[in-house]
Design a protein around this motif. Structure first.
Motif, PDB file in Angstrom:
ATOM      1  N   GLN A  60       0.807  -1.229   0.000  1.00 26.82           N
ATOM      2  CA  GLN A  60       0.000   0.000   0.000  1.00 26.82           C
ATOM      3  C   GLN A  60       0.837   1.275   0.000  1.00 26.82           C
ATOM      4  OE1 GLN A  60      -2.587  -0.247   3.333  1.00 26.82           O
ATOM      5  NE2 GLN A  60      -1.016   0.223   4.834  1.00 26.82           N
ATOM      6  N   ASN A  61       2.105   1.202   0.371  1.00 31.83           N
ATOM      7  CA  ASN A  61       2.975   2.382   0.357  1.00 31.83           C
ATOM      8  C   ASN A  61       3.578   2.654  -1.025  1.00 31.83           C
ATOM      9  OD1 ASN A  61       2.535   2.901   3.059  1.00 31.83           O
ATOM     10  ND2 ASN A  61       4.222   1.599   3.699  1.00 31.83           N
ATOM     11  N   ASP A  62       3.337   1.780  -1.986  1.00 33.80           N
ATOM     12  CA  ASP A  62       3.832   1.961  -3.352  1.00 33.80           C
ATOM     13  C   ASP A  62       2.634   2.171  -4.279  1.00 33.80           C
ATOM     14  OD1 ASP A  62       4.994   1.908  -5.847  1.00 33.80           O
ATOM     15  OD2 ASP A  62       6.284   0.200  -5.393  1.00 33.80           O
ATOM     16  N   PRO A  63       2.271   3.427  -4.556  1.00 31.66           N
ATOM     17  CA  PRO A  63       1.079   3.694  -5.358  1.00 31.66           C
ATOM     18  C   PRO A  63       1.164   3.160  -6.788  1.00 31.66           C
ATOM     19  CG  PRO A  63       2.299   5.716  -4.971  1.00 31.66           C
ATOM     20  CD  PRO A  63       2.936   4.643  -4.142  1.00 31.66           C
ATOM     21  N   ASN A  64       2.370   2.987  -7.330  1.00 32.41           N
ATOM     22  CA  ASN A  64       2.503   2.438  -8.676  1.00 32.41           C
ATOM     23  C   ASN A  64       2.004   0.996  -8.752  1.00 32.41           C
ATOM     24  OD1 ASN A  64       3.678   4.775  -9.752  1.00 32.41           O
ATOM     25  ND2 ASN A  64       5.684   4.152  -8.999  1.00 32.41           N
ATOM     26  N   ILE A  65       2.043   0.308  -7.643  1.00 26.62           N
ATOM     27  CA  ILE A  65       1.571  -1.074  -7.589  1.00 26.62           C
ATOM     28  C   ILE A  65       0.166  -1.144  -6.997  1.00 26.62           C
ATOM     29  CG2 ILE A  65       1.960  -3.333  -6.538  1.00 26.62           C
ATOM     30  CD1 ILE A  65       4.927  -2.682  -6.572  1.00 26.62           C
ATOM     31  N   TYR A  66      -0.014  -0.554  -5.836  1.00 30.14           N
ATOM     32  CA  TYR A  66      -1.238  -0.712  -5.065  1.00 30.14           C
ATOM     33  C   TYR A  66      -2.471  -0.153  -5.773  1.00 30.14           C
ATOM     34  CZ  TYR A  66      -4.242  -0.878  -0.931  1.00 30.14           C
ATOM     35  OH  TYR A  66      -5.244  -1.151  -0.051  1.00 30.14           O
ATOM     36  N   LEU A  67      -2.327   0.904  -6.536  1.00 34.00           N
ATOM     37  CA  LEU A  67      -3.476   1.560  -7.154  1.00 34.00           C
ATOM     38  C   LEU A  67      -3.836   1.011  -8.535  1.00 34.00           C
ATOM     39  CD1 LEU A  67      -2.761   5.239  -6.073  1.00 34.00           C
ATOM     40  CD2 LEU A  67      -4.326   3.594  -5.037  1.00 34.00           C
ATOM     41  N   LYS A  68      -3.275  -0.104  -8.928  1.00 32.84           N
ATOM     42  CA  LYS A  68      -3.624  -0.750 -10.201  1.00 32.84           C
ATOM     43  C   LYS A  68      -4.395  -2.028  -9.884  1.00 32.84           C
ATOM     44  CE  LYS A  68      -0.416   0.873 -13.537  1.00 32.84           C
ATOM     45  NZ  LYS A  68      -0.927   0.918 -14.860  1.00 32.84           N
ATOM     46  N   PRO A  69      -5.707  -1.962  -9.820  1.00 34.35           N
ATOM     47  CA  PRO A  69      -6.489  -3.146  -9.443  1.00 34.35           C
ATOM     48  C   PRO A  69      -6.463  -4.234 -10.513  1.00 34.35           C
ATOM     49  CG  PRO A  69      -7.939  -1.367 -10.078  1.00 34.35           C
ATOM     50  CD  PRO A  69      -6.548  -0.805 -10.064  1.00 34.35           C
ATOM     51  N   LYS A  70      -6.573  -5.476 -10.057  1.00 35.64           N
ATOM     52  CA  LYS A  70      -6.677  -6.658 -10.908  1.00 35.64           C
ATOM     53  C   LYS A  70      -5.439  -6.945 -11.743  1.00 35.64           C
ATOM     54  CE  LYS A  70     -11.639  -6.229 -11.047  1.00 35.64           C
ATOM     55  NZ  LYS A  70     -12.826  -6.014 -11.829  1.00 35.64           N
ATOM     56  N   TYR A  71      -4.272  -6.577 -11.240  1.00 34.77           N
ATOM     57  CA  TYR A  71      -3.005  -6.926 -11.875  1.00 34.77           C
ATOM     58  C   TYR A  71      -2.221  -7.830 -10.930  1.00 34.77           C
ATOM     59  CZ  TYR A  71      -3.202  -3.643 -15.791  1.00 34.77           C
ATOM     60  OH  TYR A  71      -3.538  -2.993 -16.946  1.00 34.77           O
ATOM     61  N   TYR A  72      -1.281  -8.549 -11.473  1.00 35.93           N
ATOM     62  CA  TYR A  72      -0.434  -9.458 -10.708  1.00 35.93           C
ATOM     63  C   TYR A  72       1.024  -9.172 -11.035  1.00 35.93           C
ATOM     64  CZ  TYR A  72      -4.798 -11.924 -10.018  1.00 35.93           C
ATOM     65  OH  TYR A  72      -6.084 -12.228  -9.681  1.00 35.93           O
ATOM     66  N   PHE A  73       1.935  -9.658 -10.181  1.00 33.76           N
ATOM     67  CA  PHE A  73       3.359  -9.515 -10.419  1.00 33.76           C
ATOM     68  C   PHE A  73       4.099 -10.524  -9.555  1.00 33.76           C
ATOM     69  CE2 PHE A  73       2.249  -6.759  -6.958  1.00 33.76           C
ATOM     70  CZ  PHE A  73       3.288  -6.874  -6.052  1.00 33.76           C
ATOM     71  N   LEU A  74       5.389 -10.695  -9.816  1.00 34.43           N
ATOM     72  CA  LEU A  74       6.219 -11.617  -9.048  1.00 34.43           C
ATOM     73  C   LEU A  74       7.278 -10.845  -8.277  1.00 34.43           C
ATOM     74  CD1 LEU A  74       6.843 -14.370 -11.743  1.00 34.43           C
ATOM     75  CD2 LEU A  74       5.072 -14.316  -9.998  1.00 34.43           C
ATOM     76  N   THR A  75       7.656 -11.367  -7.117  1.00 37.69           N
ATOM     77  CA  THR A  75       8.748 -10.785  -6.326  1.00 37.69           C
ATOM     78  C   THR A  75       9.832 -11.831  -6.138  1.00 37.69           C
ATOM     79  OG1 THR A  75       7.743 -11.409  -4.219  1.00 37.69           O
ATOM     80  CG2 THR A  75       7.221  -9.215  -5.063  1.00 37.69           C
ATOM     81  N   GLU A  76      11.046 -11.370  -5.862  1.00 41.23           N
ATOM     82  CA  GLU A  76      12.182 -12.279  -5.651  1.00 41.23           C
ATOM     83  C   GLU A  76      12.054 -13.053  -4.348  1.00 41.23           C
ATOM     84  OE1 GLU A  76      15.594  -9.787  -5.920  1.00 41.23           O
ATOM     85  OE2 GLU A  76      15.342  -9.468  -8.061  1.00 41.23           O
ATOM     86  N   THR A  77      11.572 -12.379  -3.296  1.00 40.36           N
ATOM     87  CA  THR A  77      11.327 -13.043  -2.014  1.00 40.36           C
ATOM     88  C   THR A  77       9.826 -13.005  -1.774  1.00 40.36           C
ATOM     89  OG1 THR A  77      11.505 -11.031  -0.692  1.00 40.36           O
ATOM     90  CG2 THR A  77      13.545 -12.240  -1.111  1.00 40.36           C
ATOM     91  N   SER A  78       9.385 -13.556  -0.665  1.00 42.27           N
ATOM     92  CA  SER A  78       7.948 -13.612  -0.416  1.00 42.27           C
ATOM     93  C   SER A  78       7.324 -12.249  -0.090  1.00 42.27           C
ATOM     94  CB  SER A  78       7.633 -14.606   0.704  1.00 42.27           C
ATOM     95  OG  SER A  78       8.299 -14.229   1.885  1.00 42.27           O
TER      96      SER A  78
END
Length: 68
Positions: A29-47
């Motif tokens: 939620q502190n990253d608006p570039n990610i949090y404010l795009k509903p219905k998208y997915y992505f992968l992270t290196e760690t959990s």
């Protein structure tokens, strides 16, 4: 069903491996570039952090499988 698990996903013509997340998760939620795009997915290196793929929709996924 695979959220939070390590997966290998084929998105369009690229293949990525990491932990699957949805953009609306409270952890991001502190990253608006990610949090404010509903219905998208992505992968992270760690959990929890370290984004290692572009944002994508379910319709962009050609193949998804759980990684070990």
């Amino acid at each position: 069903q695979y959220l939070g698990q390590k997966v290998t996903v084929s998105v369009l013509s690229d293949i990525y491996t990491g932990y699957l997340h949805k953009t609306e998760e409270a952890v991001f939620q502190n990253d608006p570039n990610i949090y404010l795009k509903p219905k998208y997915y992505f992968l992270t290196e760690t959990s929890e952090a370290g984004i290692c793929s572009p944002l994508f929709r379910c319709s962009h996924v050609k193949k998804l499988q759980r990684s070990v």
